[in-house]
Design a protein around this motif. Structure first.
Motif, PDB file in Angstrom:
ATOM      1  N   ARG A 177     -20.771  -5.943  -3.836  1.00  0.00           N
ATOM      2  CA  ARG A 177     -20.706  -6.850  -4.986  1.00  0.00           C
ATOM      3  C   ARG A 177     -19.361  -6.720  -5.703  1.00  0.00           C
ATOM      4  O   ARG A 177     -18.752  -7.727  -6.098  1.00  0.00           O
ATOM      5  N   GLU A 218     -16.401  -9.610  -6.165  1.00  0.00           N
ATOM      6  CA  GLU A 218     -15.771  -9.960  -7.443  1.00  0.00           C
ATOM      7  C   GLU A 218     -14.253  -9.939  -7.316  1.00  0.00           C
ATOM      8  O   GLU A 218     -13.564 -10.836  -7.816  1.00  0.00           O
ATOM      9  N   ARG A 271     -11.699 -13.175  -7.631  1.00  0.00           N
ATOM     10  CA  ARG A 271     -10.587 -13.152  -8.588  1.00  0.00           C
ATOM     11  C   ARG A 271      -9.265 -13.471  -7.894  1.00  0.00           C
ATOM     12  O   ARG A 271      -8.454 -14.254  -8.396  1.00  0.00           O
TER      13      ARG A 271
END
Length: 388
Positions: free
Chosen positions: A237, A241, A245
């Motif tokens: 996870r 992320e 980004r």
């Protein structure tokens, strides 16, 4: 012969012709006002070239009509210096002069061709034509295509001339070329930084997943398997992320989300390493939450790469003992990561691994020092980053 006529089949030949005609429109307009002061249009365009914004209009028009394929370097920024204004003013004068020459040739060569046909048919030539055929001969009709051929060659040559002048007079100045080079360098550096972050983040997540899956299979314990799956999920996870980004930065740099995590989130890395079976003895001291943003982010990635290398090369995870010391003072940040050399390390002895090279690049960008290699019976990575 066909090679000489090949430019006539290209659309750019005719857009350049149009560009030359547009350049003398102001002269034609002035003829309706006063035909005795033909110098006024030249003075007008020379003064207009001194205006900073004229260079934008002329550069944009030249790009569209002279080099629509973008193969010619033509600037579209306002004049920043008087040298740029002088070049633009000279360009305006030359464009007007070449435009008048193109219009004159286009009109009179067509008139000559028409006169040749007219005289061959027994008519009279136009006295205002560029050339007046003497006498009346039927074979003049055979010469009628010749002025068109001369016009075609003239259009091609004048188009190439005006394009060459545009490169010299409307091309980017030395300052603009330097600014473009700096912008390109910044873009490449940013892409390199993002590539390093992806390598560290995704590499760490994959390493943890592989190690956890192997350890769970070897342990054969439902409880251990459950913990391993939790660790894989959490690490994956976090990697997703980071990936989102980075992709956001590449797609829309101006709307990019906040930066990557800093050393104040180092516990997440340590817990991930412990969940993979490594025995991590960590000592974090100093005001990590008050570190400069760049130092904190790069320190996080360096620590992440060190732990990834430990998990990747230290053999059985349950036997990997890692000592981590992160010390922050008023002047420098020190990261010291060491683990026993009790298992073969693929790329450590040579120091040529991608991860270690990325660590050195990060440290070099921040003006710090990095020492990696065997230290007694340990493999050690010691990094010092200045805070000022």
């Amino acid at each position: 012969m066909f090679r000489l006529l090949r430019p006539l089949g290209r659309s750019v030949t005719y857009t350049r012709w149009l560009h030359l005609f547009i350049g003398c429109v102001i002269f034609g307009i002035w003829q309706f006002v006063s035909s005795d002061t033909n110098w006024v249009p030249f003075l007008f365009v020379a003064l207009a070239g001194l205006l900073p914004w004229t260079r934008i209009a002329e550069g944009t028009q030249a790009r569209l009509l002279l080099a629509p394929d973008g193969s010619v370097p033509i600037a579209t920024q306002p004049s920043a210096t008087w040298a740029d204004r002088g070049r633009t003013s000279l360009w305006m004068l030359l464009r007007l002069g070449l435009g008048l020459g193109t219009a004159y040739l286009s009109m009179h060569l067509v008139m000559v061709s028409v006169d040749l046909v007219r005289v061959a048919a027994g008519g009279h030539a136009d006295p205002e034509a560029l050339l007046t055929p003497p006498g009346r001969h039927w074979w003049y009709a055979l010469l009628a295509p010749l002025p068109w051929l001369v016009l075609a060659v003239g259009v091609v040559l004048l188009g190439r001339l005006i394009t060459a002048l545009a490169v010299v007079l409307l091309g980017p100045s030395a300052q603009e070329r330097l600014a473009a080079l700096e912008a390109r360098t910044e873009q490449l550096l940013e892409r390199t930084r993002l590539a390093r972050e992806l390598h560290d983040s995704i590499g760490h997540a994959l390493t943890v997943a592989v190690v956890q899956a192997g350890a769970a299979r070897a342990a054969g314990s439902p409880e251990f398997t459950e913990r391993a799956l939790d660790a894989i999920e959490e690490t994956g996870r976090a990697a997703l992320e980071d990936l989102d980004r980075v992709l956001q930065v590449l797609r829309e740099p101006e709307r990019a989300p906040g930066g990557s995590p800093g050393l104040d989130a180092a516990d997440r890395l340590l817990d991930s390493a412990r969940a993979s079976g490594a025995k991590v003895d960590a000592e974090l001291t100093g005001p990590l939450e008050r570190l400069p943003g760049a130092v904190s982010r790069e320190g996080y990635r360096i620590l992440q790469e060190c732990l990834t290398n430990v998990l990747r090369h230290a053999g059985t995870p349950s036997t990997a003992a890692v000592r981590v010391r992160v010390t922050a003072t008023d002047r420098r940040l020190t990261l010291d990561v060491a683990n026993p050399l009790d298992a073969p390390a693929v790329d450590r002895t040579t120091g040529s691994g991608t991860g270690l090279r990325g660590v050195r690049e990060r440290v070099a960008l921040l003006g710090g020092t990095a020492r990696t290699g065997p230290d007694g019976d340990e493999w050690r990575v010691r990094v010092e980053l200045p805070l000022r």
